[in-house]
Design a protein around this motif. Structure first.
Motif, PDB file in Angstrom:
ATOM      1  N   THR A  33      49.011  64.117  37.135  1.00 40.49           N
ATOM      2  CA  THR A  33      48.826  62.664  37.142  1.00 40.49           C
ATOM      3  C   THR A  33      47.342  62.321  37.024  1.00 40.49           C
ATOM      4  O   THR A  33      46.536  62.780  37.841  1.00 40.49           O
ATOM      5  CB  THR A  33      49.403  62.062  38.448  1.00 40.49           C
ATOM      6  OG1 THR A  33      50.805  62.335  38.476  1.00 40.49           O
ATOM      7  CG2 THR A  33      49.165  60.571  38.533  1.00 40.49           C
ATOM      8  N   PRO A  34      46.964  61.523  36.016  1.00 37.11           N
ATOM      9  CA  PRO A  34      45.536  61.189  35.856  1.00 37.11           C
ATOM     10  C   PRO A  34      45.047  60.279  36.982  1.00 37.11           C
ATOM     11  O   PRO A  34      45.803  59.455  37.487  1.00 37.11           O
ATOM     12  CB  PRO A  34      45.488  60.422  34.522  1.00 37.11           C
ATOM     13  CG  PRO A  34      46.866  60.443  33.954  1.00 37.11           C
ATOM     14  CD  PRO A  34      47.814  60.892  35.007  1.00 37.11           C
ATOM     15  N   VAL A  35      43.788  60.452  37.389  1.00 34.92           N
ATOM     16  CA  VAL A  35      43.183  59.556  38.385  1.00 34.92           C
ATOM     17  C   VAL A  35      41.975  58.856  37.773  1.00 34.92           C
ATOM     18  O   VAL A  35      41.335  59.369  36.847  1.00 34.92           O
ATOM     19  CB  VAL A  35      42.759  60.282  39.686  1.00 34.92           C
ATOM     20  CG1 VAL A  35      43.972  60.733  40.472  1.00 34.92           C
ATOM     21  CG2 VAL A  35      41.829  61.430  39.401  1.00 34.92           C
ATOM     22  N   GLU A  72      45.007  57.460  48.041  1.00 28.96           N
ATOM     23  CA  GLU A  72      46.040  56.410  48.171  1.00 28.96           C
ATOM     24  C   GLU A  72      46.361  55.778  46.820  1.00 28.96           C
ATOM     25  O   GLU A  72      47.473  55.298  46.605  1.00 28.96           O
ATOM     26  CB  GLU A  72      45.545  55.307  49.120  1.00 28.96           C
ATOM     27  CG  GLU A  72      45.480  55.705  50.579  1.00 28.96           C
ATOM     28  CD  GLU A  72      44.939  54.586  51.471  1.00 28.96           C
ATOM     29  OE1 GLU A  72      45.387  54.478  52.636  1.00 28.96           O
ATOM     30  OE2 GLU A  72      44.052  53.825  51.027  1.00 28.96           O
ATOM     31  N   HIS A  73      45.363  55.734  45.930  1.00 29.32           N
ATOM     32  CA  HIS A  73      45.523  55.033  44.647  1.00 29.32           C
ATOM     33  C   HIS A  73      45.741  56.027  43.514  1.00 29.32           C
ATOM     34  O   HIS A  73      44.965  56.116  42.575  1.00 29.32           O
ATOM     35  CB  HIS A  73      44.306  54.129  44.396  1.00 29.32           C
ATOM     36  CG  HIS A  73      44.157  53.076  45.456  1.00 29.32           C
ATOM     37  ND1 HIS A  73      44.393  51.740  45.221  1.00 29.32           N
ATOM     38  CD2 HIS A  73      43.850  53.177  46.781  1.00 29.32           C
ATOM     39  CE1 HIS A  73      44.223  51.056  46.351  1.00 29.32           C
ATOM     40  NE2 HIS A  73      43.887  51.914  47.301  1.00 29.32           N
ATOM     41  N   THR A  74      46.798  56.835  43.640  1.00 27.51           N
ATOM     42  CA  THR A  74      47.102  57.860  42.639  1.00 27.51           C
ATOM     43  C   THR A  74      48.422  57.540  41.944  1.00 27.51           C
ATOM     44  O   THR A  74      49.407  57.232  42.605  1.00 27.51           O
ATOM     45  CB  THR A  74      47.197  59.253  43.313  1.00 27.51           C
ATOM     46  OG1 THR A  74      45.983  59.516  44.021  1.00 27.51           O
ATOM     47  CG2 THR A  74      47.417  60.346  42.285  1.00 27.51           C
ATOM     48  N   PHE A 160      44.975  58.599  27.818  1.00 27.18           N
ATOM     49  CA  PHE A 160      45.322  57.565  28.802  1.00 27.18           C
ATOM     50  C   PHE A 160      44.067  57.024  29.491  1.00 27.18           C
ATOM     51  O   PHE A 160      43.858  55.824  29.583  1.00 27.18           O
ATOM     52  CB  PHE A 160      46.305  58.160  29.824  1.00 27.18           C
ATOM     53  CG  PHE A 160      46.734  57.218  30.908  1.00 27.18           C
ATOM     54  CD1 PHE A 160      47.681  56.230  30.660  1.00 27.18           C
ATOM     55  CD2 PHE A 160      46.207  57.321  32.194  1.00 27.18           C
ATOM     56  CE1 PHE A 160      48.095  55.367  31.660  1.00 27.18           C
ATOM     57  CE2 PHE A 160      46.607  56.462  33.201  1.00 27.18           C
ATOM     58  CZ  PHE A 160      47.548  55.481  32.938  1.00 27.18           C
ATOM     59  N   LEU A 161      43.191  57.930  29.949  1.00 23.13           N
ATOM     60  CA  LEU A 161      41.964  57.487  30.636  1.00 23.13           C
ATOM     61  C   LEU A 161      40.944  56.968  29.625  1.00 23.13           C
ATOM     62  O   LEU A 161      40.176  56.059  29.925  1.00 23.13           O
ATOM     63  CB  LEU A 161      41.365  58.629  31.457  1.00 23.13           C
ATOM     64  CG  LEU A 161      42.237  59.111  32.618  1.00 23.13           C
ATOM     65  CD1 LEU A 161      41.630  60.360  33.252  1.00 23.13           C
ATOM     66  CD2 LEU A 161      42.412  58.013  33.667  1.00 23.13           C
ATOM     67  N   GLY A 221      48.227  44.225  43.747  1.00 25.41           N
ATOM     68  CA  GLY A 221      48.089  44.848  42.438  1.00 25.41           C
ATOM     69  C   GLY A 221      49.086  45.987  42.270  1.00 25.41           C
ATOM     70  O   GLY A 221      49.540  46.587  43.257  1.00 25.41           O
ATOM     71  N   LEU A 222      49.428  46.270  41.002  1.00 25.43           N
ATOM     72  CA  LEU A 222      50.263  47.415  40.644  1.00 25.43           C
ATOM     73  C   LEU A 222      49.619  48.083  39.444  1.00 25.43           C
ATOM     74  O   LEU A 222      49.278  47.404  38.465  1.00 25.43           O
ATOM     75  CB  LEU A 222      51.674  46.970  40.260  1.00 25.43           C
ATOM     76  CG  LEU A 222      52.613  46.547  41.376  1.00 25.43           C
ATOM     77  CD1 LEU A 222      53.877  45.912  40.783  1.00 25.43           C
ATOM     78  CD2 LEU A 222      52.977  47.726  42.279  1.00 25.43           C
ATOM     79  N   ALA A 223      49.440  49.393  39.496  1.00 26.10           N
ATOM     80  CA  ALA A 223      48.783  50.105  38.398  1.00 26.10           C
ATOM     81  C   ALA A 223      49.636  51.276  37.934  1.00 26.10           C
ATOM     82  O   ALA A 223      50.511  51.747  38.669  1.00 26.10           O
ATOM     83  CB  ALA A 223      47.415  50.597  38.858  1.00 26.10           C
ATOM     84  N   SER A 224      49.365  51.736  36.697  1.00 23.62           N
ATOM     85  CA  SER A 224      50.073  52.885  36.097  1.00 23.62           C
ATOM     86  C   SER A 224      51.585  52.672  36.028  1.00 23.62           C
ATOM     87  O   SER A 224      52.359  53.593  36.265  1.00 23.62           O
ATOM     88  CB  SER A 224      49.758  54.182  36.858  1.00 23.62           C
ATOM     89  OG  SER A 224      48.418  54.542  36.719  1.00 23.62           O
TER      90      SER A 224
END
Ligand code: 23J
Ligand code: MN
Length: 261
Positions: A33-35, A72-74, A160-161, A221-224
């Motif tokens: 999973t990209p961070v 937490e934000h992964t 993606f990044l 917020g919602l990401a990915s």
């Protein structure tokens, strides 16, 4: 169908018979999973790793379980107001204090897939949202607004990044877009990219405006996210289920949409 129990029965019947479907907006979560990469002067968030506690062996002959480590934000994740300094004094601003009814809300999907394919730094603007509203009606208070870019179809982490010498390049909201959404009193803003802000948003004023302004207004917020191409512009309902981490600023989340098939 004024009787609430009939409404629920109708939903379950629809799911059984296929007139209503669930769409999973969650990416798989794993070592690949990209961070997000922040500018180098800031601390970086670790990605997902795991260690076996036991696997049907001496350490636990009948069971398999792991210890996981991650920021937490992964991956597909939820941002709370407490994530940002502007939201630190908002009430109910952490994962364990958000009222449960806020985890179910209507959803508006803004399709910017063409614009984002043409311009990897495409910014969603109030003008774009106003045009959307002319076609689909006013964005209701309390709804999620999700920006469809088809960025989740970039399955290669580098694509993606999309990191370049001057930082990440990916679409996101403009400063004025976020002000517009706060005026609409939305529940929050979500994207298909690694964070809710555009790749070059460290250069905006304020820096990272979605985080700065949305969380300052007590919104989420919602990401990915993924599978936004399977949702209608309006009419679907979103269920967001992050972990209930005490004082948590965000967490991986399971996001489901319920929509007509
Ligand atoms: C920290 C600083 C900047 C950003 C982020 C986190 C995120 O995108 C995030 O995942 O919350 S832009
Ligand atoms: Mn986040």
């Amino acid at each position: 169908m004024s009787n609430p129990s009939q409404v629920l029965e109708h939903v379950l019947n629809g799911l059984t018979h296929g007139s209503i479907k669930m769409v999973d907006l969650t990416q798989p979560l794993g070592e690949e999973t990209p961070v997000i990469a922040l500018p180098p002067e800031f601390a970086q968030s670790p990605g997902f790793t795991r260690e076996v506690i036991s696997r049907y062996d001496d350490k636990g002959p009948g069971w398999h379980w792991n210890t996981i480590t991650l920021g937490e934000h992964t991956g597909t994740h939820f941002d709370t107001p407490s994530h940002w300094v502007t939201g630190k004094d908002q009430p109910h601003n952490t994962l364990d204090s958000i009222p449960v009814q806020n985890h179910i809300a209507p959803v508006c999907v803004i399709d910017t897939s063409k614009e984002s394919a043409d311009d990897e730094d495409f910014l969603l603007t109030p003008e774009f949202l106003e045009k959307w509203e002319q076609a689909h009606g006013r964005i209701p208070a309390g709804s999620w607004v999700l920006m469809r870019t088809d960025w989740s179809k970039r399955t290669d982490a580098d694509a993606f990044l999309n990191l370049k010498e001057d930082g990440a390049h990916c679409p996101g909201p403009s400063v004025e877009c976020i002000r517009f959404l706060i005026e609409r009193d939305v529940a929050g803003f979500g994207t298909e990219t690694v964070g809710t802000d555009a790749g070059q948003s460290h250069l905006f004023d304020p820096m990272f405006p979605c985080h700065h302004l949305i969380h300052g207004a007590g919104k989420y917020g919602l990401a990915s996210l993924c599978n936004l191409d399977q949702l209608p512009p309006t009419g679907a309902i979103l269920i967001t289920a992050p972990m209930k981490i005490v004082g948590g600023s965000g967490s991986p989340v399971r996001v489901f949409a319920i929509t007509s098939a």
